[in-house]
Enzyme design. Structure first.
Site, PDB file in Angstrom:
ATOM      1  N   ARG A  46      49.518  44.920  31.440  1.00 60.50           N
ATOM      2  CA  ARG A  46      48.962  44.697  32.779  1.00 60.50           C
ATOM      3  C   ARG A  46      49.447  43.343  33.290  1.00 60.50           C
ATOM      4  O   ARG A  46      50.048  42.574  32.575  1.00 60.50           O
ATOM      5  CB  ARG A  46      47.437  44.810  32.795  1.00 60.50           C
ATOM      6  CG  ARG A  46      46.699  44.423  31.604  1.00 60.50           C
ATOM      7  CD  ARG A  46      46.235  42.995  31.400  1.00 60.50           C
ATOM      8  NE  ARG A  46      46.122  42.178  32.560  1.00 60.50           N
ATOM      9  CZ  ARG A  46      46.591  40.944  32.626  1.00 60.50           C
ATOM     10  NH1 ARG A  46      47.219  40.388  31.603  1.00 60.50           N
ATOM     11  NH2 ARG A  46      46.438  40.233  33.712  1.00 60.50           N
ATOM     12  N   GLN A 188      39.754  39.883  31.684  1.00 60.70           N
ATOM     13  CA  GLN A 188      41.103  39.388  31.386  1.00 60.70           C
ATOM     14  C   GLN A 188      41.096  37.881  31.113  1.00 60.70           C
ATOM     15  O   GLN A 188      41.895  37.378  30.328  1.00 60.70           O
ATOM     16  CB  GLN A 188      42.063  39.696  32.541  1.00 60.70           C
ATOM     17  CG  GLN A 188      42.426  41.158  32.702  1.00 60.70           C
ATOM     18  CD  GLN A 188      41.496  41.888  33.646  1.00 60.70           C
ATOM     19  OE1 GLN A 188      40.342  41.532  33.814  1.00 60.70           O
ATOM     20  NE2 GLN A 188      41.989  42.939  34.278  1.00 60.70           N
ATOM     21  N   ASP A 229      49.258  39.975  42.997  1.00 63.04           N
ATOM     22  CA  ASP A 229      49.831  41.323  42.809  1.00 63.04           C
ATOM     23  C   ASP A 229      50.698  41.725  43.978  1.00 63.04           C
ATOM     24  O   ASP A 229      51.616  42.547  43.841  1.00 63.04           O
ATOM     25  CB  ASP A 229      48.720  42.346  42.604  1.00 63.04           C
ATOM     26  CG  ASP A 229      48.136  42.184  41.220  1.00 63.04           C
ATOM     27  OD1 ASP A 229      47.337  41.263  41.021  1.00 63.04           O
ATOM     28  OD2 ASP A 229      48.545  42.944  40.324  1.00 63.04           O
ATOM     29  N   LYS A 240      43.411  39.740  41.523  1.00 64.90           N
ATOM     30  CA  LYS A 240      42.230  40.297  40.844  1.00 64.90           C
ATOM     31  C   LYS A 240      40.938  40.041  41.615  1.00 64.90           C
ATOM     32  O   LYS A 240      40.744  38.948  42.151  1.00 64.90           O
ATOM     33  CB  LYS A 240      42.158  39.670  39.442  1.00 64.90           C
ATOM     34  CG  LYS A 240      41.011  40.096  38.573  1.00 64.90           C
ATOM     35  CD  LYS A 240      40.847  41.591  38.454  1.00 64.90           C
ATOM     36  CE  LYS A 240      42.117  42.294  37.967  1.00 64.90           C
ATOM     37  NZ  LYS A 240      42.023  43.770  38.127  1.00 64.90           N
TER      38      LYS A 240
END
Ligand code: MRU
Length: 339
Positions: A46, A188, A229, A240
């Site tokens: 990821r 994460q 992203d 995120k």
């Protein structure tokens, strides 16, 4: 290199299984496209650049499975459907699609596809190193940085973006300390950022997401640095879930808020962040975290995996081209020119 996130093994793609971190560091060899697609969907691999690299190698895996053009085309379509937000996925798959004619008219399509996937990976390493060097100039000896999610070696080909900036500053001899948000729901920050910073000898303090505002108010943080992203042409940046709120808190306490990402994470086709597709994930991630039910049945849940931080909340965007300050649109337009 802080982490070896993935490696092409000749008979498949090997990744660190990020589900198992930080308790176990195990590598898994994937020899089918379906395995690669599921690894991306379930976040075994990821982070935007790492998703792109894994998908590129996934196309080579398809050619290993069956070295036929139709099969590879179908594999690319399957990989495109894995995760919608990180534009690196589509960048990497477009790049692989772009050489299909060449590969299948060459004597050795598998070799050609593998070489291109390796080039996607090596390019990402170079871009992350380069943007990290630019970003490191913003950090002073003794600074403390707050980060969200994991934008480190594990999220890329091995060096990182937000954490890459920190690694580069440390390489320059600066003492940098980090606060890591745990990053609900999939942790994460707690599981991955702390693991790789500790492994690299960077002092790290873990906080729950809801502690970030007070840590900023207490004056403990000199800079917030996050990855992205997808960044739109005006500088709006998807990252995120929780990043947007963090940007508001940082602004309220006048702490600079930086976004670090390679140009492979930019989507110049989108004028603003309003059109960035935001992945919505299974609600079980909220109510049954890691298998333990923590919230009742019979209520509603909502689980967007990303949010968009408006450009006006961002103090600087760091890429391999340098450091852009607001207003971003004209600088990003220049960055969009391919050399
Ligand atoms: O859902 P994830 O773990 O793939 O989300 C990752 C992030 O949001 C990262 O901050 C982003 O991809 C940048 S990685 C260098």
């Amino acid at each position: 290199m802080p982490v070896e996130t993935m490696k092409w093994r000749g008979n498949g793609l090997e990744i660190i299984d990020q589900h198992l971190l930080p308790m176990r560091e195990e590598r898994v060899l994937m020899t089918t496209v379906e395995e690669v697609a599921i690894a991306i969907e379930t976040l075994a691999v990821r982070g935007a650049p790492a998703i792109g690299c894994a998908a590129a190698y996934g196309v080579a895996v398809a050619a290993l499975e069956k070295c036929e053009r139709d099969h590879v085309v179908r594999a690319i379509e399957r990989l495109r459907r894995t995760r919608p937000t990180a534009v690196n996925l589509f960048y990497a798959l477009d790049r692989m699609s772009g050489i299909l004619d060449d590969a299948f008219s060459s004597g050795d399509p598998l070799a050609r596809l593998t070489d291109e996937a390796e080039a996607v990976f090596q390019d990402d390493l170079a871009l992350c190193r380069s943007l990290s060097m630019h970003g490191a100039e913003l950090l002073n000896d003794g600074d403390t940085v707050l980060t969200h999610c994991n934008a480190g070696g594990l999220a890329t080909s091995g060096y990182g973006t937000a954490l890459g900036v920190i690694y580069a500053a440390v390489e320059q001899g600066k003492h940098i300390e980090v606060y890591a948000d745990e990053t609900r729901p999939l942790l994460q920050g707690a599981r991955l950022t702390t693991w790789e910073l500790a492994k690299s000898g960077v002092p790290v303090t873990l906080i729950c997401d809801n502690m970030a505002a007070v840590v900023l108010a207490q004056g403990k943080i000199d800079h917030v640095i996050v990855g992205a992203d997808r960044i739109a042409a005006n500088g709006d940046a998807a990252n995120k879930i929780g990043t947007y709120g963090l940007s508001i808190s940082a602004g309220r306490h006048e702490v600079p808020f930086y976004v670090a990402a390679p140009l492979t994470s930019f989507d110049f086709e989108l004028a603003t962040g309003a059109d960035i597709p935001i992945e919505e994930r299974e609600t079980a991630e909220i109510h049954s975290q890691f298998g333990t039910r923590t919230a009742p049945e019979g209520i509603r849940y909502y689980n967007p995996a990303f949010d968009v931080t408006p450009a006006e909340n961002i103090s600087a965007i760091i890429s391999e081209k340098g450091v852009a300050r607001p207003p971003f649109a004209s600088v990003l337009e220049n960055w969009n020119v391919t050399d």
